[in-house]
Design a protein around this motif. Sequence first.
Motif, PDB file in Angstrom:
ATOM      1  N   LYS A  10       0.832  -1.208   0.000  1.00 27.79           N
ATOM      2  CA  LYS A  10       0.000   0.000   0.000  1.00 27.79           C
ATOM      3  C   LYS A  10       0.871   1.264   0.000  1.00 27.79           C
ATOM      4  N   SER A  11       2.084   1.159   0.559  1.00 27.71           N
ATOM      5  CA  SER A  11       2.968   2.327   0.594  1.00 27.71           C
ATOM      6  C   SER A  11       3.440   2.740  -0.800  1.00 27.71           C
ATOM      7  N   ASP A  12       3.212   1.907  -1.800  1.00 27.45           N
ATOM      8  CA  ASP A  12       3.607   2.219  -3.177  1.00 27.45           C
ATOM      9  C   ASP A  12       2.480   2.895  -3.963  1.00 27.45           C
ATOM     10  N   THR A  13       1.372   3.177  -3.305  1.00 28.19           N
ATOM     11  CA  THR A  13       0.197   3.724  -3.985  1.00 28.19           C
ATOM     12  C   THR A  13       0.504   5.016  -4.729  1.00 28.19           C
ATOM     13  N   ASP A  14       1.198   5.958  -4.098  1.00 26.00           N
ATOM     14  CA  ASP A  14       1.457   7.244  -4.749  1.00 26.00           C
ATOM     15  C   ASP A  14       2.263   7.069  -6.036  1.00 26.00           C
ATOM     16  N   THR A  15       3.226   6.182  -6.022  1.00 25.63           N
ATOM     17  CA  THR A  15       4.025   5.936  -7.228  1.00 25.63           C
ATOM     18  C   THR A  15       3.173   5.298  -8.315  1.00 25.63           C
ATOM     19  N   MET A  16       2.389   4.300  -7.961  1.00 23.66           N
ATOM     20  CA  MET A  16       1.611   3.576  -8.963  1.00 23.66           C
ATOM     21  C   MET A  16       0.426   4.396  -9.482  1.00 23.66           C
ATOM     22  N   LYS A  17      -0.006   5.403  -8.726  1.00 26.73           N
ATOM     23  CA  LYS A  17      -1.050   6.311  -9.215  1.00 26.73           C
ATOM     24  C   LYS A  17      -0.606   7.029 -10.479  1.00 26.73           C
ATOM     25  N   LYS A  18       0.705   7.179 -10.659  1.00 25.21           N
ATOM     26  CA  LYS A  18       1.227   7.847 -11.859  1.00 25.21           C
ATOM     27  C   LYS A  18       0.910   7.033 -13.107  1.00 25.21           C
ATOM     28  N   PHE A  26      -5.197   8.725 -21.590  1.00 25.44           N
ATOM     29  CA  PHE A  26      -5.405   8.107 -22.898  1.00 25.44           C
ATOM     30  C   PHE A  26      -6.742   7.376 -23.004  1.00 25.44           C
ATOM     31  N   GLY A  27      -7.547   7.423 -21.949  1.00 29.35           N
ATOM     32  CA  GLY A  27      -8.854   6.782 -21.989  1.00 29.35           C
ATOM     33  C   GLY A  27      -8.795   5.266 -21.904  1.00 29.35           C
ATOM     34  N   VAL A  28      -7.763   4.740 -21.262  1.00 30.23           N
ATOM     35  CA  VAL A  28      -7.608   3.288 -21.113  1.00 30.23           C
ATOM     36  C   VAL A  28      -8.135   2.880 -19.741  1.00 30.23           C
ATOM     37  N   ASP A  29      -9.060   1.942 -19.720  1.00 27.95           N
ATOM     38  CA  ASP A  29      -9.589   1.427 -18.463  1.00 27.95           C
ATOM     39  C   ASP A  29      -8.520   0.609 -17.747  1.00 27.95           C
ATOM     40  N   TYR A  30      -8.622   0.570 -16.434  1.00 25.86           N
ATOM     41  CA  TYR A  30      -7.666  -0.227 -15.659  1.00 25.86           C
ATOM     42  C   TYR A  30      -8.335  -0.697 -14.376  1.00 25.86           C
ATOM     43  N   CYS A  31      -7.722  -1.705 -13.791  1.00 30.19           N
ATOM     44  CA  CYS A  31      -8.085  -2.162 -12.459  1.00 30.19           C
ATOM     45  C   CYS A  31      -6.777  -2.253 -11.679  1.00 30.19           C
ATOM     46  N   SER A  32      -6.855  -2.188 -10.365  1.00 29.86           N
ATOM     47  CA  SER A  32      -5.615  -2.235  -9.581  1.00 29.86           C
ATOM     48  C   SER A  32      -5.791  -3.094  -8.335  1.00 29.86           C
ATOM     49  N   TYR A  33      -4.655  -3.679  -7.937  1.00 24.55           N
ATOM     50  CA  TYR A  33      -4.642  -4.602  -6.806  1.00 24.55           C
ATOM     51  C   TYR A  33      -3.357  -4.413  -6.002  1.00 24.55           C
ATOM     52  N   VAL A  34      -3.464  -4.470  -4.685  1.00 22.95           N
ATOM     53  CA  VAL A  34      -2.301  -4.481  -3.812  1.00 22.95           C
ATOM     54  C   VAL A  34      -2.186  -5.891  -3.260  1.00 22.95           C
ATOM     55  N   LEU A  35      -1.187  -6.629  -3.742  1.00 24.98           N
ATOM     56  CA  LEU A  35      -0.993  -8.023  -3.331  1.00 24.98           C
ATOM     57  C   LEU A  35       0.484  -8.364  -3.304  1.00 24.98           C
ATOM     58  N   VAL A  84       7.775  -2.394 -12.723  1.00 26.83           N
ATOM     59  CA  VAL A  84       8.207  -1.100 -12.208  1.00 26.83           C
ATOM     60  C   VAL A  84       9.007  -1.361 -10.934  1.00 26.83           C
ATOM     61  N   PRO A  85      10.326  -1.224 -10.986  1.00 23.03           N
ATOM     62  CA  PRO A  85      11.107  -1.384  -9.754  1.00 23.03           C
ATOM     63  C   PRO A  85      10.844  -0.211  -8.819  1.00 23.03           C
ATOM     64  N   LEU A  86      10.582  -0.527  -7.562  1.00 20.26           N
ATOM     65  CA  LEU A  86      10.228   0.506  -6.595  1.00 20.26           C
ATOM     66  C   LEU A  86      11.264   0.598  -5.491  1.00 20.26           C
ATOM     67  N   GLU A  87      11.510   1.821  -5.075  1.00 15.35           N
ATOM     68  CA  GLU A  87      12.383   2.042  -3.928  1.00 15.35           C
ATOM     69  C   GLU A  87      11.583   1.737  -2.682  1.00 15.35           C
ATOM     70  N   CYS A  88      12.116   0.907  -1.813  1.00 17.32           N
ATOM     71  CA  CYS A  88      11.402   0.532  -0.593  1.00 17.32           C
ATOM     72  C   CYS A  88      11.399   1.713   0.365  1.00 17.32           C
ATOM     73  N   ILE A  89      10.196   2.134   0.779  1.00 18.02           N
ATOM     74  CA  ILE A  89      10.091   3.283   1.674  1.00 18.02           C
ATOM     75  C   ILE A  89       9.442   2.933   3.006  1.00 18.02           C
ATOM     76  N   SER A  90       9.159   1.662   3.217  1.00 18.48           N
ATOM     77  CA  SER A  90       8.562   1.272   4.495  1.00 18.48           C
ATOM     78  C   SER A  90       9.060  -0.117   4.873  1.00 18.48           C
ATOM     79  N   GLY A  91       8.616  -0.604   5.989  1.00 17.99           N
ATOM     80  CA  GLY A  91       8.929  -1.963   6.402  1.00 17.99           C
ATOM     81  C   GLY A  91      10.256  -2.102   7.119  1.00 17.99           C
ATOM     82  N   GLY A  92      10.871  -0.991   7.520  1.00 19.59           N
ATOM     83  CA  GLY A  92      12.095  -1.078   8.295  1.00 19.59           C
ATOM     84  C   GLY A  92      13.347  -1.304   7.461  1.00 19.59           C
ATOM     85  N   SER A  93      13.210  -1.439   6.160  1.00 20.56           N
ATOM     86  CA  SER A  93      14.366  -1.633   5.303  1.00 20.56           C
ATOM     87  C   SER A  93      14.325  -0.600   4.200  1.00 20.56           C
TER      88      SER A  93
END
Length: 165
Positions: A10-18, A26-35, A84-93
């Motif tokens: 969930k901490s990656d939400t702001d990045t993935m919102k982009k 572009f008018g492309v439908d999408y669905c999203s999941y945090v798993l 999309v490689p993400l920089e870890c910003i939570s979880g103690g690491s």
Amino acid sequence: MKVAIFFGSKSDTDTMKKAAAVLKEFGVDYCSYVLSAHRSGELLRQRLQEAEAAGCQVIIAGAGLAAHLPGVIASMTVLPVIGVPLECISGGSNGLGGMDALLSIVQMPKQIPVATVGIGNAANAAYLAVEILGIKYPELREKLLEFRKKLMEEAAAKGGAGVEL
């Protein structure tokens, strides 16, 4: 035309919102999941099957640290997967600034590829998804061509004048 966006925390939400913002543009439908690929493997498989049944044609998957999510998804589908490689910003690491995720995603074993964009560049993942979909959907290809034309015009307007240094 539809894209599924998966990300591991969930901490990656702001990045993935982009990515979502570009798809909306572009008018492309999408669905999203945090798993998590590690903590909810069976649920991930179920959600991926649901996304495929709903007509998703491209997957964007963001993950940090060991970043297995894009590769695990690619092993479960023949749809194109963009990691999309993400920089870890939570979880103690704090990981390695996203380099660990980048190398994990880009080094997929042969025969199960994952396209990879820059660290945290979810927007570029969405632009790539639009390009992929544009192969099949001429109206989307036209939107992309207009977008590129506008980019060129903006660059020409800025780059045509001398700059004082």
